[in-house]
Design a protein around this motif. Structure first.
Motif, mmCIF file in Angstrom:
data_model
loop_
_atom_site.group_PDB
_atom_site.id
_atom_site.type_symbol
_atom_site.label_atom_id
_atom_site.label_comp_id
_atom_site.label_asym_id
_atom_site.label_seq_id
_atom_site.Cartn_x
_atom_site.Cartn_y
_atom_site.Cartn_z
ATOM 1 N N GLY A 62 -41.800 49.993 -102.664
ATOM 2 C CA GLY A 62 -40.360 50.239 -102.555
ATOM 3 C C GLY A 62 -39.656 49.198 -101.704
ATOM 4 N N LEU A 63 -40.377 48.258 -101.069
ATOM 5 C CA LEU A 63 -39.774 47.232 -100.220
ATOM 6 C C LEU A 63 -39.721 45.866 -100.895
ATOM 7 N N LEU A 64 -40.076 45.806 -102.165
ATOM 8 C CA LEU A 64 -40.144 44.518 -102.872
ATOM 9 C C LEU A 64 -38.754 44.028 -103.287
ATOM 10 N N PRO A 65 -38.602 42.697 -103.419
ATOM 11 C CA PRO A 65 -39.584 41.635 -103.144
ATOM 12 C C PRO A 65 -39.818 41.491 -101.637
ATOM 13 N N ALA A 66 -41.018 41.039 -101.281
ATOM 14 C CA ALA A 66 -41.343 41.035 -99.863
ATOM 15 C C ALA A 66 -42.387 39.975 -99.526
ATOM 16 N N MET A 67 -42.306 39.551 -98.271
ATOM 17 C CA MET A 67 -43.399 38.792 -97.656
ATOM 18 C C MET A 67 -44.110 39.771 -96.740
ATOM 19 N N ILE A 68 -45.363 40.060 -97.020
ATOM 20 C CA ILE A 68 -46.136 41.052 -96.280
ATOM 21 C C ILE A 68 -47.142 40.309 -95.405
ATOM 22 N N ILE A 69 -47.075 40.545 -94.093
ATOM 23 C CA ILE A 69 -47.920 39.824 -93.141
ATOM 24 C C ILE A 69 -48.868 40.815 -92.477
ATOM 25 N N LEU A 70 -50.162 40.610 -92.622
ATOM 26 C CA LEU A 70 -51.167 41.473 -92.008
ATOM 27 C C LEU A 70 -51.479 40.953 -90.610
ATOM 28 N N LEU A 71 -51.283 41.814 -89.624
ATOM 29 C CA LEU A 71 -51.462 41.413 -88.231
ATOM 30 C C LEU A 71 -52.744 41.972 -87.617
ATOM 31 N N ALA A 105 -55.996 34.808 -86.926
ATOM 32 C CA ALA A 105 -55.338 34.447 -88.191
ATOM 33 C C ALA A 105 -54.573 35.646 -88.744
ATOM 34 N N ALA A 106 -53.346 35.399 -89.163
ATOM 35 C CA ALA A 106 -52.539 36.405 -89.847
ATOM 36 C C ALA A 106 -52.502 36.056 -91.330
ATOM 37 N N THR A 107 -52.802 37.035 -92.167
ATOM 38 C CA THR A 107 -52.797 36.829 -93.617
ATOM 39 C C THR A 107 -51.458 37.291 -94.193
ATOM 40 N N ALA A 108 -50.935 36.562 -95.166
ATOM 41 C CA ALA A 108 -49.637 36.923 -95.748
ATOM 42 C C ALA A 108 -49.727 36.947 -97.267
ATOM 43 N N LEU A 109 -48.962 37.841 -97.858
ATOM 44 C CA LEU A 109 -48.809 37.949 -99.309
ATOM 45 C C LEU A 109 -47.336 37.820 -99.656
ATOM 46 N N LEU A 110 -47.055 37.089 -100.715
ATOM 47 C CA LEU A 110 -45.713 37.071 -101.285
ATOM 48 C C LEU A 110 -45.770 37.857 -102.587
ATOM 49 N N VAL A 111 -44.887 38.857 -102.690
ATOM 50 C CA VAL A 111 -44.894 39.745 -103.858
ATOM 51 C C VAL A 111 -43.481 39.795 -104.431
ATOM 52 N N ASP A 112 -43.343 39.560 -105.735
ATOM 53 C CA ASP A 112 -42.004 39.536 -106.336
ATOM 54 C C ASP A 112 -41.527 40.954 -106.621
ATOM 55 N N ARG A 113 -40.335 41.056 -107.158
ATOM 56 C CA ARG A 113 -39.707 42.363 -107.346
ATOM 57 C C ARG A 113 -40.420 43.205 -108.414
ATOM 58 N N THR A 114 -41.224 42.592 -109.255
ATOM 59 C CA THR A 114 -41.985 43.354 -110.259
ATOM 60 C C THR A 114 -43.311 43.866 -109.705
ATOM 61 N N GLY A 115 -43.649 43.494 -108.473
ATOM 62 C CA GLY A 115 -44.911 43.923 -107.886
ATOM 63 C C GLY A 115 -46.052 42.956 -108.098
#
Length: 229
Positions: free
Chosen positions: A123-132, A195-205
């Motif tokens: 429900g937060l897309l599109p998003a840059m998701i950063i794992l800390l 290290a922090a891992t990041a994902l870029l996810v578009d509005r379609t998931g």
């Protein structure tokens, strides 16, 4: 008793190529185990020199025993001699996300906010998701917030049940926790300290980019801008 070499060199319980009448020759783990045989050879040699004609009857058995002891010593050296290039620990493979992760659909995960309320991640897309879970990396998170275009969420995710409070910036980051570890399991790689891992996810998931170690903005700016289209 005897054992094979760690690299497969040498016999498992004896030495090949010896006459069958010598019986089974076993390589001991400790060379001191041959001390008794060596002492016996010395005693027999002294005895045959003291007895007239004795060397004729005992010469061949003593020769066989001497050759067996020397052969066993040689085999023991082959088993225990250190070899160049032998390493005790395998070299760890470099971190890399699964090759098929880019282009896959983000799973429908429910994370929790600082108030323990469930939040559907999709429900937060599109998003840059950063794992800390490997590094809080506030500077990297601040850079991502400043670089993200309007309409693109920046979401930080920590392990456990408590979401880390977002850093102070003009634009608010969405801080969530992942108690079940579903997002890390989706990545298929453990967290790495520092290290922090990041994902870029578009509005379609769909996952458009995976950053195993979140670096400077120029490494992902174009992909981040593309999420706003």
């Amino acid at each position: 008793m005897g054992k094979p070499d760690a690299e497969g060199h040498g016999p498992a319980d004896g030495l090949p190529g010896l006459p069958p009448e010598w019986g089974r020759v076993v390589v001991p783990d400790d060379a001191s185990a041959l001390a008794a045989e060596a002492a016996q050879i010395r005693r027999e040699l002294h005895r045959t020199t003291d007895l007239p004609g004795g060397h004729r009857g005992l010469g061949l058995p003593l020769l066989v025993l001497l050759v067996a002891v020397l052969t066993t010593l040689a085999g023991l050296l082959v088993v225990t001699w250190p070899r160049a290039g032998r390493t005790d620990r395998p070299t760890p493979a470099p971190y890399s996300p699964p090759a098929t992760l880019t282009g896959r659909a983000l799973p429908a995960l429910d994370l929790v906010d600082p108030g323990q309320a469930p939040v559907p991640l999709r429900g937060l897309l599109p998003a840059m998701i950063i794992l800390l879970d490997g590094c809080q990396c506030p500077d990297r998170v601040g850079d991502a917030l400043a670089a993200a275009p309007a309409g693109v969420s920046v979401v930080t995710v920590t392990g456990g049940r408590t979401a880390s409070p977002p850093p102070t910036h003009q634009r608010q980051v969405r801080a969530l926790a992942d108690p079940a570890g579903g997002l890390r399991a989706f990545l298929g790689q453990p967290a790495r300290p520092g290290a922090a891992t990041a994902l870029l996810v578009d509005r379609t998931g769909r996952v458009t980019l995976v950053l195993p170690d979140l670096g400077p903005v120029h490494a992902y700016q174009d992909d981040l801008n593309a999420l706003a289209r």
